[in-house]
Design a protein around this motif. Structure first.
Motif, PDB file in Angstrom:
ATOM      1  N   ALA A   1       4.167   1.658  -6.133  1.00  0.00           N
ATOM      2  CA  ALA A   1       4.136   0.701  -5.023  1.00  0.00           C
ATOM      3  C   ALA A   1       2.806   0.770  -4.285  1.00  0.00           C
ATOM      4  O   ALA A   1       2.225  -0.259  -3.912  1.00  0.00           O
ATOM      5  CB  ALA A   1       5.295   0.979  -4.066  1.00  0.00           C
ATOM      6  N   ALA A   2       2.308   1.987  -4.089  1.00  0.00           N
ATOM      7  CA  ALA A   2       1.037   2.173  -3.381  1.00  0.00           C
ATOM      8  C   ALA A   2      -0.120   1.540  -4.144  1.00  0.00           C
ATOM      9  O   ALA A   2      -1.038   0.955  -3.549  1.00  0.00           O
ATOM     10  CB  ALA A   2       0.778   3.661  -3.166  1.00  0.00           C
ATOM     11  N   GLU A   3      -0.073   1.647  -5.447  1.00  0.00           N
ATOM     12  CA  GLU A   3      -1.137   1.102  -6.300  1.00  0.00           C
ATOM     13  C   GLU A   3      -1.272  -0.414  -6.134  1.00  0.00           C
ATOM     14  O   GLU A   3      -2.361  -0.974  -6.259  1.00  0.00           O
ATOM     15  CB  GLU A   3      -0.832   1.443  -7.758  1.00  0.00           C
ATOM     16  N   LYS A   4      -0.162  -1.076  -5.802  1.00  0.00           N
ATOM     17  CA  LYS A   4      -0.161  -2.533  -5.649  1.00  0.00           C
ATOM     18  C   LYS A   4      -0.406  -2.970  -4.207  1.00  0.00           C
ATOM     19  O   LYS A   4      -0.433  -4.163  -3.914  1.00  0.00           O
ATOM     20  CB  LYS A   4       1.181  -3.092  -6.125  1.00  0.00           C
ATOM     21  N   SER A   5      -0.555  -2.009  -3.312  1.00  0.00           N
ATOM     22  CA  SER A   5      -0.692  -2.328  -1.891  1.00  0.00           C
ATOM     23  C   SER A   5      -2.159  -2.353  -1.462  1.00  0.00           C
ATOM     24  O   SER A   5      -3.059  -2.011  -2.224  1.00  0.00           O
ATOM     25  CB  SER A   5       0.062  -1.304  -1.049  1.00  0.00           C
ATOM     26  N   GLU A   6      -2.383  -2.750  -0.220  1.00  0.00           N
ATOM     27  CA  GLU A   6      -3.706  -2.656   0.396  1.00  0.00           C
ATOM     28  C   GLU A   6      -3.772  -1.468   1.356  1.00  0.00           C
ATOM     29  O   GLU A   6      -4.841  -0.926   1.606  1.00  0.00           O
ATOM     30  CB  GLU A   6      -4.012  -3.939   1.177  1.00  0.00           C
ATOM     31  N   LEU A   7      -2.615  -1.101   1.891  1.00  0.00           N
ATOM     32  CA  LEU A   7      -2.555  -0.064   2.917  1.00  0.00           C
ATOM     33  C   LEU A   7      -1.289   0.767   2.752  1.00  0.00           C
ATOM     34  O   LEU A   7      -0.201   0.214   2.582  1.00  0.00           O
ATOM     35  CB  LEU A   7      -2.567  -0.715   4.306  1.00  0.00           C
ATOM     36  N   VAL A   8      -1.448   2.075   2.801  1.00  0.00           N
ATOM     37  CA  VAL A   8      -0.321   2.997   2.823  1.00  0.00           C
ATOM     38  C   VAL A   8      -0.347   3.734   4.155  1.00  0.00           C
ATOM     39  O   VAL A   8      -1.340   4.383   4.494  1.00  0.00           O
ATOM     40  CB  VAL A   8      -0.382   4.024   1.679  1.00  0.00           C
ATOM     41  N   LEU A   9       0.723   3.609   4.914  1.00  0.00           N
ATOM     42  CA  LEU A   9       0.866   4.374   6.156  1.00  0.00           C
ATOM     43  C   LEU A   9       1.772   5.559   5.840  1.00  0.00           C
ATOM     44  O   LEU A   9       2.979   5.405   5.656  1.00  0.00           O
ATOM     45  CB  LEU A   9       1.486   3.504   7.257  1.00  0.00           C
ATOM     46  N   PHE A  10       1.164   6.733   5.722  1.00  0.00           N
ATOM     47  CA  PHE A  10       1.881   7.941   5.311  1.00  0.00           C
ATOM     48  C   PHE A  10       2.282   8.710   6.561  1.00  0.00           C
ATOM     49  O   PHE A  10       1.512   9.461   7.142  1.00  0.00           O
ATOM     50  CB  PHE A  10       0.990   8.802   4.412  1.00  0.00           C
ATOM     51  N   GLY A  11       3.525   8.502   6.998  1.00  0.00           N
ATOM     52  CA  GLY A  11       4.016   9.156   8.209  1.00  0.00           C
ATOM     53  C   GLY A  11       4.397  10.602   7.963  1.00  0.00           C
ATOM     54  O   GLY A  11       5.065  10.909   6.968  1.00  0.00           O
ATOM     55  N   GLU A  12       4.008  11.470   8.858  1.00  0.00           N
ATOM     56  CA  GLU A  12       4.228  12.904   8.679  1.00  0.00           C
ATOM     57  C   GLU A  12       4.870  13.522   9.913  1.00  0.00           C
ATOM     58  O   GLU A  12       4.871  12.944  11.002  1.00  0.00           O
ATOM     59  CB  GLU A  12       2.883  13.609   8.429  1.00  0.00           C
ATOM     60  N   HIS A  13       5.404  14.736   9.718  1.00  0.00           N
ATOM     61  CA  HIS A  13       5.653  15.657  10.825  1.00  0.00           C
ATOM     62  C   HIS A  13       4.447  16.591  10.822  1.00  0.00           C
ATOM     63  O   HIS A  13       4.139  17.224   9.810  1.00  0.00           O
ATOM     64  CB  HIS A  13       6.942  16.447  10.601  1.00  0.00           C
TER      65      HIS A  13
END
Length: 294
Positions: free
Chosen positions: A53-65
């Motif tokens: 999915a990330a490969e097809k996106s423009e932006l990945v918002l990787f939420g963390e603790h």
């Protein structure tokens, strides 16, 4: 006689299948995993599906603790694996926009780590949790963007509301999202923040959060590049439920292809708790016993 042999074969076949199932169950019990991936509907998913999915996106918002050791490991592994498929731009909440100069100097080998430590405001867990990401960008010649608002300006908003930002110099305004800042108090995350404050300070607390979200979104949009994926690392609450940064990105650049990843901690990994449904495109459920980095 043939019937007896047939029954014996069936019995042996069932016994073998039962033994294989028991061995498989035992193997799964022994090979413990510290996390499980779910989609937004609570269905089990996988790390590979996040990558695709990330490969097809423009932006990945990787939420963390911020203190979770497994999510920091996953961020690094995810970034390395995605970099084998696409060119990347990296960015993070953990470095503030007015430290972009020092960050660029470090990436370009103009200053060393010691100088970077002393000239930029780095989080206490930078060396263990974020330096590996910055160093990966450095090794791959990927841009790394300091996206967060300098915290002193979030403090200005908390004390004086958004109007307090009007008094900033042009240079200071270059480190925040363009004025006026869009704001919607009806976004669930901001409403909950207002409720937690019990009405004290009015909308100033959620607005102090919003200036962070807006500024991160602004610098993300400014650095989106055709043919690349921007991977952004932020506290999960900044992008949970497709709000926060995600909402502001769509204010500044409609129809951006965004994939969101949320992090939650649970005792059981086999099922996503109801409260986490629709929190993101993918939800990382991490064992609550995982050690903390601070």
């Amino acid at each position: 006689m043939k019937e007896i042999k047939k029954n014996n074969f069936s019995s042996k076949y069932l016994l073998v299948r039962l033994l294989l199932l028991l061995i498989s169950a035992f193997s799964l019990a022994q090979n413990k995993s510290p996390y499980q991936v779910f989609d937004k509907n609570g269905k089990k998913s996988s790390y590979e599906k996040i990558l695709k999915a990330a490969e097809k996106s423009e932006l990945v918002l990787f939420g963390e603790h911020h203190d979770n050791s497994v999510v920091h490991w996953l961020q690094l592994e995810f970034t390395k694996d995605l970099a084998e498929r696409k060119s990347l731009v990296l960015g993070a909440e953990m470095i503030e926009a007015d430290n972009q100069k020092q960050l660029n100097q470090y990436l370009n080998d103009e200053i060393d780590q010691k100088k970077f430590d002393t000239t930029a405001r780095l989080w206490n867990n930078y060396k263990t949790d974020y330096k590996p990401l910055v160093d990966f960008a450095k090794a791959k010649n990927f841009p790394f963007i300091a996206t967060n608002v300098p915290r002193r300006y979030a403090s200005v908003v908390f004390k004086k509301d958004f109007v307090g930002l009007n008094d900033l110099s042009d240079e200071e305004k270059s480190w925040i999202a363009p004025l006026p800042i869009p704001f919607d108090i009806n976004l669930e995350g901001y409403k909950k923040m207002l409720e937690m404050m019990g009405g004290h300070a009015g909308e100033k607390m959620p607005k102090a959060q919003a200036i962070k979200d807006a500024t991160m979104a602004h610098f993300i949009v400014q650095n989106l590049k055709s043919g690349t994926v921007f991977v952004h690392y932020n506290g999960t609450y900044h992008s949970d439920f497709f709000e926060g940064i995600s909402w502001y990105v769509n204010q500044y650049r409609k129809n951006t292809k965004i994939i969101t990843i949320a992090t939650v901690e649970q005792k059981e990994l086999t099922k996503l708790e109801q409260e986490h449904y629709n929190k993101a495109d993918f939800i990382l459920v991490i064992d609550e016993d995982v050690t903390k980095t601070y």
